[in-house]
Structure formats: C-alpha cells, structure tokens
Design a protein around this motif. Structure first.
Motif, PDB file in Angstrom:
ATOM      1  N   PHE A  58       0.851  -1.184   0.000  1.00  0.00           N
ATOM      2  CA  PHE A  58       0.000   0.000   0.000  1.00  0.00           C
ATOM      3  C   PHE A  58       0.888   1.235   0.000  1.00  0.00           C
ATOM      4  O   PHE A  58       1.761   1.372   0.851  1.00  0.00           O
ATOM      5  N   PRO A  59       0.679   2.144  -0.955  1.00  0.00           N
ATOM      6  CA  PRO A  59       1.495   3.351  -0.988  1.00  0.00           C
ATOM      7  C   PRO A  59       1.132   4.282   0.168  1.00  0.00           C
ATOM      8  O   PRO A  59       0.012   4.268   0.669  1.00  0.00           O
ATOM      9  N   THR A  60       2.104   5.054   0.582  1.00  0.00           N
ATOM     10  CA  THR A  60       1.858   5.996   1.686  1.00  0.00           C
ATOM     11  C   THR A  60       2.265   7.407   1.299  1.00  0.00           C
ATOM     12  O   THR A  60       3.119   8.014   1.941  1.00  0.00           O
ATOM     13  N   PRO A  61       1.651   7.958   0.248  1.00  0.00           N
ATOM     14  CA  PRO A  61       1.953   9.345  -0.080  1.00  0.00           C
ATOM     15  C   PRO A  61       1.292  10.272   0.939  1.00  0.00           C
ATOM     16  O   PRO A  61       0.291   9.907   1.581  1.00  0.00           O
ATOM     17  N   PRO A  62       1.824  11.455   1.121  1.00  0.00           N
ATOM     18  CA  PRO A  62       1.224  12.374   2.080  1.00  0.00           C
ATOM     19  C   PRO A  62      -0.184  12.804   1.651  1.00  0.00           C
ATOM     20  O   PRO A  62      -0.475  12.913   0.456  1.00  0.00           O
ATOM     21  N   LEU A  63      -1.051  12.996   2.626  1.00  0.00           N
ATOM     22  CA  LEU A  63      -2.424  13.401   2.326  1.00  0.00           C
ATOM     23  C   LEU A  63      -2.480  14.774   1.662  1.00  0.00           C
ATOM     24  O   LEU A  63      -3.405  15.055   0.901  1.00  0.00           O
ATOM     25  N   SER A  64      -1.493  15.615   1.952  1.00  0.00           N
ATOM     26  CA  SER A  64      -1.487  16.939   1.329  1.00  0.00           C
ATOM     27  C   SER A  64      -1.323  16.821  -0.188  1.00  0.00           C
ATOM     28  O   SER A  64      -1.843  17.652  -0.939  1.00  0.00           O
ATOM     29  N   GLU A  65      -0.626  15.786  -0.653  1.00  0.00           N
ATOM     30  CA  GLU A  65      -0.475  15.574  -2.095  1.00  0.00           C
ATOM     31  C   GLU A  65      -1.826  15.274  -2.736  1.00  0.00           C
ATOM     32  O   GLU A  65      -2.146  15.807  -3.797  1.00  0.00           O
ATOM     33  N   TYR A  66      -2.624  14.439  -2.088  1.00  0.00           N
ATOM     34  CA  TYR A  66      -3.960  14.154  -2.609  1.00  0.00           C
ATOM     35  C   TYR A  66      -4.839  15.400  -2.575  1.00  0.00           C
ATOM     36  O   TYR A  66      -5.617  15.646  -3.498  1.00  0.00           O
ATOM     37  N   ALA A  67      -4.727  16.185  -1.525  1.00  0.00           N
ATOM     38  CA  ALA A  67      -5.540  17.402  -1.416  1.00  0.00           C
ATOM     39  C   ALA A  67      -5.178  18.406  -2.501  1.00  0.00           C
ATOM     40  O   ALA A  67      -6.064  19.004  -3.123  1.00  0.00           O
ATOM     41  N   ILE A  68      -3.897  18.579  -2.753  1.00  0.00           N
ATOM     42  CA  ILE A  68      -3.463  19.531  -3.777  1.00  0.00           C
ATOM     43  C   ILE A  68      -3.897  19.059  -5.158  1.00  0.00           C
ATOM     44  O   ILE A  68      -4.419  19.851  -5.959  1.00  0.00           O
ATOM     45  N   ASN A  69      -3.710  17.776  -5.448  1.00  0.00           N
ATOM     46  CA  ASN A  69      -4.117  17.245  -6.757  1.00  0.00           C
ATOM     47  C   ASN A  69      -5.625  17.336  -6.959  1.00  0.00           C
ATOM     48  O   ASN A  69      -6.090  17.679  -8.043  1.00  0.00           O
ATOM     49  N   THR A  70      -6.382  17.033  -5.920  1.00  0.00           N
ATOM     50  CA  THR A  70      -7.843  17.116  -6.022  1.00  0.00           C
ATOM     51  C   THR A  70      -8.289  18.549  -6.238  1.00  0.00           C
ATOM     52  O   THR A  70      -9.146  18.825  -7.078  1.00  0.00           O
TER      53      THR A  70
END
Length: 69
Positions: free
Chosen positions: A3-15
């Motif tokens: 399971f990848p563990t990218p930072p949640l801020s990366e998902y927030a910025i991309n979204t």
C-alpha cells in the motif's frame, strides 16, 4: 500486497487542482455546447471520487512494481 503511503497533502493539492480546472472549464463554457455556468453537484462528485480512484491506481502501480522485482 503493498500500500502506498503518499502524504495526504499531495492528494488534497491534486484534487483541488483537478476540481479548479474543471470549474474554470465549466464557467468559461469550453468543452461544452451549452451555456457557461457551474455544476456544483458534478464538482462535488469529482472532489469525492478523484482521491479514491487515484489511490486505487497508486495501489495497483505499487503492486505491479513490486511483482516486477
């Protein structure tokens, strides 16, 4: 299974970037034959589903890479 563990801020910025881009395209009327305007329901659906599907794609990519090693 990995399971990848990218930072949640990366998902927030991309979204936010995807939703903002779609909102601008809707507001200006590009890529549509109808009048310009915003469809808030569509933007909310994209904002909810985009992180989920991008995480599922990241899981698939992490597992394909781990099987290749």
């Amino acid at each position: 299974m990995r399971f990848p563990t990218p930072p949640l801020s990366e998902y927030a910025i991309n979204t936010a970037l995807v939703v903002l881009t779609l909102a601008v395209l809707q507001y200006t009327g590009w890529l549509s034959d109808g009048p310009a305007g915003l469809d808030p329901a569509f933007l909310v659906v994209v904002a909810v589903t985009f992180p989920a599907f991008s995480y599922l794609i990241a899981v698939a990519v992490a597992n394909v890479r781990s099987n290749a090693e």
